[in-house]
Design an enzyme around this catalytic site. Structure first.
Site, PDB file in Angstrom:
ATOM      1  N   GLU A 482      16.605 -10.524 -37.812  1.00 48.15           N
ATOM      2  CA  GLU A 482      17.197  -9.441 -37.019  1.00 48.15           C
ATOM      3  C   GLU A 482      16.228  -8.298 -36.788  1.00 48.15           C
ATOM      4  O   GLU A 482      16.145  -7.739 -35.688  1.00 48.15           O
ATOM      5  CB  GLU A 482      18.456  -8.917 -37.721  1.00 48.15           C
ATOM      6  CG  GLU A 482      19.135  -7.760 -37.015  1.00 48.15           C
ATOM      7  CD  GLU A 482      19.717  -8.165 -35.664  1.00 48.15           C
ATOM      8  OE1 GLU A 482      19.205  -7.659 -34.631  1.00 48.15           O
ATOM      9  OE2 GLU A 482      20.656  -8.969 -35.655  1.00 48.15           O
ATOM     10  N   VAL A 485      13.292  -7.392 -33.741  1.00 45.21           N
ATOM     11  CA  VAL A 485      13.524  -6.678 -32.479  1.00 45.21           C
ATOM     12  C   VAL A 485      14.499  -5.544 -32.754  1.00 45.21           C
ATOM     13  O   VAL A 485      15.645  -5.783 -33.138  1.00 45.21           O
ATOM     14  CB  VAL A 485      14.108  -7.607 -31.394  1.00 45.21           C
ATOM     15  CG1 VAL A 485      14.333  -6.824 -30.096  1.00 45.21           C
ATOM     16  CG2 VAL A 485      13.194  -8.785 -31.150  1.00 45.21           C
ATOM     17  N   ALA A 487      14.399  -3.234 -35.132  1.00 45.51           N
ATOM     18  CA  ALA A 487      14.557  -2.844 -36.542  1.00 45.51           C
ATOM     19  C   ALA A 487      15.982  -3.142 -37.005  1.00 45.51           C
ATOM     20  O   ALA A 487      16.385  -4.295 -37.054  1.00 45.51           O
ATOM     21  CB  ALA A 487      14.174  -1.388 -36.751  1.00 45.51           C
ATOM     22  N   LEU A 489      18.811  -2.304 -35.510  1.00 48.11           N
ATOM     23  CA  LEU A 489      19.809  -2.408 -34.439  1.00 48.11           C
ATOM     24  C   LEU A 489      20.308  -3.852 -34.320  1.00 48.11           C
ATOM     25  O   LEU A 489      19.530  -4.796 -34.455  1.00 48.11           O
ATOM     26  CB  LEU A 489      19.215  -1.963 -33.105  1.00 48.11           C
ATOM     27  CG  LEU A 489      18.776  -0.498 -33.006  1.00 48.11           C
ATOM     28  CD1 LEU A 489      18.186  -0.223 -31.625  1.00 48.11           C
ATOM     29  CD2 LEU A 489      19.951   0.435 -33.268  1.00 48.11           C
ATOM     30  N   GLY A 540       2.576  10.701 -35.765  1.00 51.19           N
ATOM     31  CA  GLY A 540       2.721   9.441 -36.489  1.00 51.19           C
ATOM     32  C   GLY A 540       3.552   8.402 -35.766  1.00 51.19           C
ATOM     33  O   GLY A 540       3.931   7.387 -36.362  1.00 51.19           O
ATOM     34  N   GLU A 543       0.460   3.605 -33.671  1.00 49.20           N
ATOM     35  CA  GLU A 543      -0.400   2.960 -34.653  1.00 49.20           C
ATOM     36  C   GLU A 543      -1.683   3.792 -34.779  1.00 49.20           C
ATOM     37  O   GLU A 543      -1.974   4.629 -33.918  1.00 49.20           O
ATOM     38  CB  GLU A 543      -0.738   1.532 -34.205  1.00 49.20           C
ATOM     39  CG  GLU A 543       0.442   0.585 -34.157  1.00 49.20           C
ATOM     40  CD  GLU A 543       1.027   0.299 -35.527  1.00 49.20           C
ATOM     41  OE1 GLU A 543       0.255   0.325 -36.529  1.00 49.20           O
ATOM     42  OE2 GLU A 543       2.244   0.057 -35.618  1.00 49.20           O
ATOM     43  N   ASP A 554       3.066  -5.671 -28.357  1.00 47.30           N
ATOM     44  CA  ASP A 554       4.175  -5.677 -29.310  1.00 47.30           C
ATOM     45  C   ASP A 554       5.498  -5.870 -28.576  1.00 47.30           C
ATOM     46  O   ASP A 554       6.366  -6.617 -29.034  1.00 47.30           O
ATOM     47  CB  ASP A 554       4.193  -4.373 -30.108  1.00 47.30           C
ATOM     48  CG  ASP A 554       5.272  -4.382 -31.174  1.00 47.30           C
ATOM     49  OD1 ASP A 554       5.174  -5.190 -32.114  1.00 47.30           O
ATOM     50  OD2 ASP A 554       6.231  -3.579 -31.055  1.00 47.30           O
ATOM     51  N   LYS A 558       8.386  -9.124 -28.641  1.00 44.34           N
ATOM     52  CA  LYS A 558       9.845  -8.990 -28.713  1.00 44.34           C
ATOM     53  C   LYS A 558      10.522  -9.666 -27.529  1.00 44.34           C
ATOM     54  O   LYS A 558      11.609 -10.246 -27.671  1.00 44.34           O
ATOM     55  CB  LYS A 558      10.214  -7.512 -28.782  1.00 44.34           C
ATOM     56  CG  LYS A 558       9.701  -6.827 -30.045  1.00 44.34           C
ATOM     57  CD  LYS A 558       9.922  -5.328 -30.031  1.00 44.34           C
ATOM     58  CE  LYS A 558       9.333  -4.678 -31.286  1.00 44.34           C
ATOM     59  NZ  LYS A 558       9.464  -3.207 -31.279  1.00 44.34           N
ATOM     60  N   GLY A 674      10.725   2.634 -37.942  1.00 49.58           N
ATOM     61  CA  GLY A 674      10.799   3.435 -39.159  1.00 49.58           C
ATOM     62  C   GLY A 674      11.178   2.577 -40.338  1.00 49.58           C
ATOM     63  O   GLY A 674      11.908   1.579 -40.205  1.00 49.58           O
TER      64      GLY A 674
END
Length: 697
Positions: A482, A485, A487, A489, A540, A543, A554, A558, A674
């Site tokens: 899960e 894609v 995080a 959600l 931050g 990357e 990236d 996904k 995060g």
């Protein structure tokens, strides 16, 4: 030691036996032995403590003999019967009878009580209990037999009593499942002999012929199983006796085989027998379901099944290589919790450490409220490892890791997991390593589950991804991703929910990068694009090298993952990417990239102005067009009234256009990056795994 009076009794002066020609054992003549015991006490009116020899007796003609197997224990129960003792204590070097072999199941428990029948069953299947012959003299007069340890005198041991007396113990247990099964035992190194053919159906005497032939060959049958269709009979024998059984049966049934009445007599080698014993099973629905569910969820195949109408025993045959695994699976299901899960964390960094913190916070709630027992069994980084089959404490895992980690050897780590009593083990990969992702297939084949936010397997080689999914569908091993894609959600779950409920996904559009979401939500023309990137880097959001985000690779990963989960077999090379990295700045250093990026601000300013003139905004999106079976990553424009136009901050947003959600798309929105939310997505998959393994909802 205490100076008390004692008298020695030679058992041959009391115990009278006669040999049994059929069993090879001896039969006690209780009438004669009782009279001789009475005579002995008449001749010794004040014996004090009587010390009697064990193991020996004599026949009616006065010939000395032994009591054969377990002769000393047998002596104790015989004399207890003759004296009508209130209790018989057998002193040995173990605490009592265990729920399973503690050499194989580290958390096996010493049972407080067993019925005579349960003791018989467990003893037959190799458990360290009194031989059935030894319990019979005590059972005839309902005398409790207590097994105690010479070296642990404070421990009460195990009492073997009648089932009625055992009910008090059963009623005292808080977990009802503990009342159902008392113990588990195995017989290793057996073979199944299968006799089958249409000529057996409805023919009287076939079973008699099979077993008399085997008996005449000197082969002992351990277990029998027959289908109600009468098409086949299978039985278990020790592997060393299988050749003799096969030879005898093939010779006896040679004519039937040649005429096609019997299709085959064959051996299924390398098997083990697992027995679950407990009188609490009797007339209790669902016990078999629990047992077989535990075996299935441990990915253990059952070769044969047997259960008598007494319902004291359920016996299954499994591959010998799965014997210990099966034993641990069923023992954990009945004695630990409904859902025991062992976790191996790969990547104890920011996300992995946060995941363990969340696990520590919820562990007691999961155990107390949902009977889910989660244990940390191992940790691995890129070069180090730590494994403990008994579990690593979550409250100080960092200190334990730093103090005890050793050089990483995957084979050593996996071997250590085999020694764990936890049957359900999951590798949680919180790295971004392709090398670790390439291990998923082997782990799944070995019966380990996999949970990961690592996108490499889901977006990498298509054949490898399909093999992983095939293994997961075909077995009770699970692959959950899960957090790859969005995080935490529920994006992957939404894709599965829509497909499983019969809806048809037409298009998926998503702002799938928290970094690019922040950049384009912030870029309003008031400052150059390069300054927004510089600000995002300072905060931050990017990357260390912002090109990793601006390249769109990236997001493309996904897109590939979402496409594959939607049934489109595409790879990274099939996804066109509208990279935001100027071609001239692709290979330079990070500092040089940041220094020269302002030279390209005008291009982005033009695109922004063009969109703004139409009342639109720029958004960097990934698109999966299911109807055309294509995916893409591009910088697109959307109306300010569109859901994407109203996004702010670094949130992700995914819009699902489906047959049902055609006029107004289904929207999932929230933080998509995060450590906390990514670890939360991983934790959510762990709870999903627990539900699949039987945890209550």
């Amino acid at each position: 030691k205490n100076g008390g009076k004692s008298t020695w009794m030679d058992a041959r002066q009391v115990l009278t036996v006669e040999a049994s020609s059929e069993s090879g054992q001896v039969d006690v003549d209780y009438k004669v032995s009782s009279q001789r015991l009475k005579t002995w006490f008449e001749n010794h009116p004040d014996p004090g403590i009587v010390v009697m020899t064990g193991f020996i007796a004599e026949t009616h003609d006065g010939t000395p003999t032994t009591l054969k197997r377990n002769g000393s224990d047998y002596t104790a129960t015989i004399v207890g019967n003759l004296l009508t003792a209130s209790k018989i204590t057998i002193w040995t070097d173990v605490d009592g009878v265990y729920s399973a072999d503690p050499r194989k199941v580290v958390n096996a428990v010493c049972l407080k009580s067993l019925s005579y029948n349960e003791a018989w069953e467990l003893s037959y299947f190799g458990a360290s209990v009194l031989h059935p012959q030894c319990t019979f003299p005590a059972m005839k007069k309902n005398i409790p037999v207590v097994i105690r340890n010479f070296f642990n005198l404070p421990f009460d041991g195990t009492a073997i009593t009648s089932f009625q007396e055992d009910r008090e113990f059963l009623a005292s247990r808080t977990n009802q499942q503990d009342q159902l099964i008392k113990g588990f035992a195995t017989i290793e190194d057996v073979s199944l002999i299968n006799v089958e053919g249409t000529g057996m159906v409805g023919v009287p005497g076939t079973a008699s012929s099979v077993f008399s032939t085997v008996r005449d060959a000197g082969v002992n049958v351990v277990m029998i199983s027959q289908a109600s269709s009468e098409h086949s009979i299978c039985f278990a024998v020790k592997s060393s006796q299988a050749p003799a059984a096969l030879e005898a049966l093939n010779e006896y049934f040679a004519r039937e085989i040649s005429r096609g009445h019997l299709s085959l007599v064959r051996e299924i080698p390398n098997q083990s027998i697992l027995a679950a014993v407990g009188q609490g099973m009797c007339m209790t629905p669902g016990v078999s379901a629990i047992l077989f569910s535990a075996l299935a969820k441990a990915n253990v195949n059952v070769t044969a099944i047997a259960q008598g109408c007494s319902e004291y025993n359920i016996t299954v045959v499994v591959d010998r290589e799965n014997s210990t695994k099966a034993l641990r699976a069923v023992h954990s299901r009945f004695y630990l919790s409904e859902t025991p899960i062992g976790v191996v964390l790969v990547g104890p960094g920011l996300v992995g450490g946060t995941f363990l913190s969340q696990l520590q916070q919820q562990a007691s709630v999961l155990h107390n409220d949902f009977n889910v027992d989660i244990q940390l069994l191992g940790i691995a980084s890129g070069s180090k490892m730590l494994a403990d089959p008994k579990g690593i404490a979550l409250d100080n895992w960092k200190d334990t890791w730093e103090s005890n980690k050793s050089d990483l050897k995957w084979e050593v780590l996996e071997e250590a997991l085999v020694d764990s009593a936890v049957p359900n083990i999951v590798f949680v990969d919180c790295t971004a390593s392709g090398d670790v992702a390439n291990m998923y297939e082997g782990w799944l084949h070995s019966g380990f589950h996999v949970i990961t936010p690592n996108k490499k397997a889901g977006s990498g080689d298509l054949g490898y991804y399909q093999r992983i999914r095939k293994i997961s569908r075909a077995t009770y091993t699970h692959f959950f991703a899960e957090a790859t894609v969005g995080a935490g959600l529920p994006i992957m779950n939404t894709v599965a929910m829509l497909a499983n409920s019969g809806d048809k996904i037409q298009k998926i559009e998503g702002i799938l990068s928290g970094t690019l979401s922040y950049i384009f939500n912030t870029y309003d023309g008031s400052m150059p694009f390069s300054e927004v990137v510089k600000q995002a880097k300072a905060l931050g959001y990017t990357e260390p090298d912002p090109r990793d985000d601006l390249s769109g690779s990236d997001v493309a990963r996904k897109v590939v993952i979402l496409a594959r989960e939607s049934g489109i077999n595409i790879s990274m090379e099939d996804v066109p990417i509208d990279s935001l990295v100027p071609a001239a700045l692709t290979d330079c250093s990070v500092d040089e990239f940041m220094e020269k990026l302002p030279e390209y601000d005008s291009e982005m300013a033009e695109r922004f102005a063009d969109a703004a003139s139409r009342g639109e905004v720029l958004r960097f999106v990934g698109v999966v067009d299911v109807e055309t079976a294509k995916g893409g990553v591009e910088l697109k424009t959307y109306s300010t009234q569109h859901a994407f136009g109203q996004l702010n901050g670094s949130d992700n947003m995914v819009c699902f256009s489906t047959r049902r959600y055609c006029e107004t798309p289904l929207v999932v929105r929230g933080p998509g990056a995060g450590a906390e939310v990514t670890a939360g997505g991983v934790f959510g998959d762990l709870l999903k795994l627990a539900a699949y393994l039987g945890a209550p909802s």
